[in-house]
Design an enzyme around this catalytic site. Sequence first.
Site, short mmCIF file in Angstrom:
data_model
loop_
_atom_site.label_atom_id
_atom_site.label_comp_id
_atom_site.label_asym_id
_atom_site.label_seq_id
_atom_site.Cartn_x
_atom_site.Cartn_y
_atom_site.Cartn_z
N ARG A 168 11.93 -7.59 5.94
CA ARG A 168 12.14 -6.14 5.99
C ARG A 168 13.18 -5.76 7.03
O ARG A 168 13.22 -6.34 8.12
CB ARG A 168 10.82 -5.42 6.30
CG ARG A 168 9.88 -5.39 5.12
CD ARG A 168 8.90 -4.24 5.15
NE ARG A 168 7.99 -4.25 6.27
CZ ARG A 168 6.77 -3.71 6.23
NH1 ARG A 168 6.34 -3.13 5.13
NH2 ARG A 168 5.99 -3.74 7.28
N ARG A 213 12.00 -4.34 12.80
CA ARG A 213 10.97 -3.73 13.64
C ARG A 213 10.16 -4.82 14.32
O ARG A 213 9.94 -5.89 13.76
CB ARG A 213 10.00 -2.88 12.77
CG ARG A 213 10.56 -1.56 12.34
CD ARG A 213 9.49 -0.63 11.80
NE ARG A 213 8.28 -1.32 11.38
CZ ARG A 213 7.51 -0.91 10.37
NH1 ARG A 213 7.84 0.15 9.68
NH2 ARG A 213 6.42 -1.54 10.06
N ARG A 262 -0.86 -10.03 13.02
CA ARG A 262 -1.42 -8.89 12.28
C ARG A 262 -2.29 -9.35 11.11
O ARG A 262 -3.30 -8.73 10.79
CB ARG A 262 -0.29 -7.98 11.77
CG ARG A 262 0.40 -7.21 12.90
CD ARG A 262 1.58 -6.42 12.40
NE ARG A 262 1.17 -5.25 11.65
CZ ARG A 262 1.98 -4.55 10.86
NH1 ARG A 262 3.23 -4.92 10.71
NH2 ARG A 262 1.54 -3.50 10.22
N LYS A 322 0.82 -1.22 0.00
CA LYS A 322 0.00 0.00 0.00
C LYS A 322 0.86 1.27 0.00
O LYS A 322 0.59 2.21 -0.73
CB LYS A 322 -0.94 0.01 1.22
CG LYS A 322 -1.94 -1.12 1.26
CD LYS A 322 -2.95 -0.96 2.38
CE LYS A 322 -2.33 -0.94 3.76
NZ LYS A 322 -1.68 -2.24 4.13
N ARG A 357 -9.67 0.59 8.99
CA ARG A 357 -9.27 -0.81 9.17
C ARG A 357 -10.42 -1.67 9.66
O ARG A 357 -10.33 -2.89 9.65
CB ARG A 357 -8.13 -0.89 10.18
CG ARG A 357 -6.78 -0.52 9.60
CD ARG A 357 -5.69 -0.79 10.59
NE ARG A 357 -4.37 -0.54 10.02
CZ ARG A 357 -3.25 -0.65 10.69
NH1 ARG A 357 -3.27 -1.02 11.96
NH2 ARG A 357 -2.09 -0.41 10.12
#
Length: 212
Positions: free
Chosen positions: A123, A156, A167, A13, A88
């Site tokens: 990531r 992270r 998530r 996104k 969301r």
Amino acid sequence: MNLILLGAPGAGKGTQAELLVEKLAIPAISTGNMLREAMANGTELGKKVKQFMDEGSLVPDELILGIVAERVTQPDCQNGFILDGVPRTLAQAQALEAAGVKIDHVVSIEVADSEIEGRMTGRRVCGHCGASYHVAANPPKTEGVCDQCGGELIIRKDDAPETVRHRLEVYHASTEVLKDFYGKLGRLRLVNGSQSIEGANEDILKAIGAKV
């Protein structure tokens, strides 16, 4: 043109929002970026947000919507905006409608969960300047070191495998219902997010009736 980008965490996104900003000349409003900024600055809002994000939980609606409602009234949003990361939940979507925030198109970037896990757990982010990398798709020149400032690259907490899976569960439980909500309003557009970044961007522009 007022757009919403939907998609699981790691679906692309943010990347697509950046491209759309250039092509449509409207700002992208990333709630994730605004929340991380608040946390980095140690504001009261930031402290509240940090607790939820560390747990991999959704930040409460009133915090999110307060930030968004304030942001879309600013002058750079007069010709439109792109919402990334909100709504969301169904309650947030209904609250946006009730607040009179007009949405023209809702683009859902579709990517399989297995692919999302590979993307997110790979990531790496610079702990100093915030530059983003990926061990496979966009590796730094020197492993573990930021190309831009030489800072140490970190994982992270919300990119750790167990947090990513949580998530995704939260996303499917809360956000999938938005597709049904906006589908009934005739605003939903589905785009394949597993293709190249450029291909997905072309498909998004076609889906919203913009020039490719």
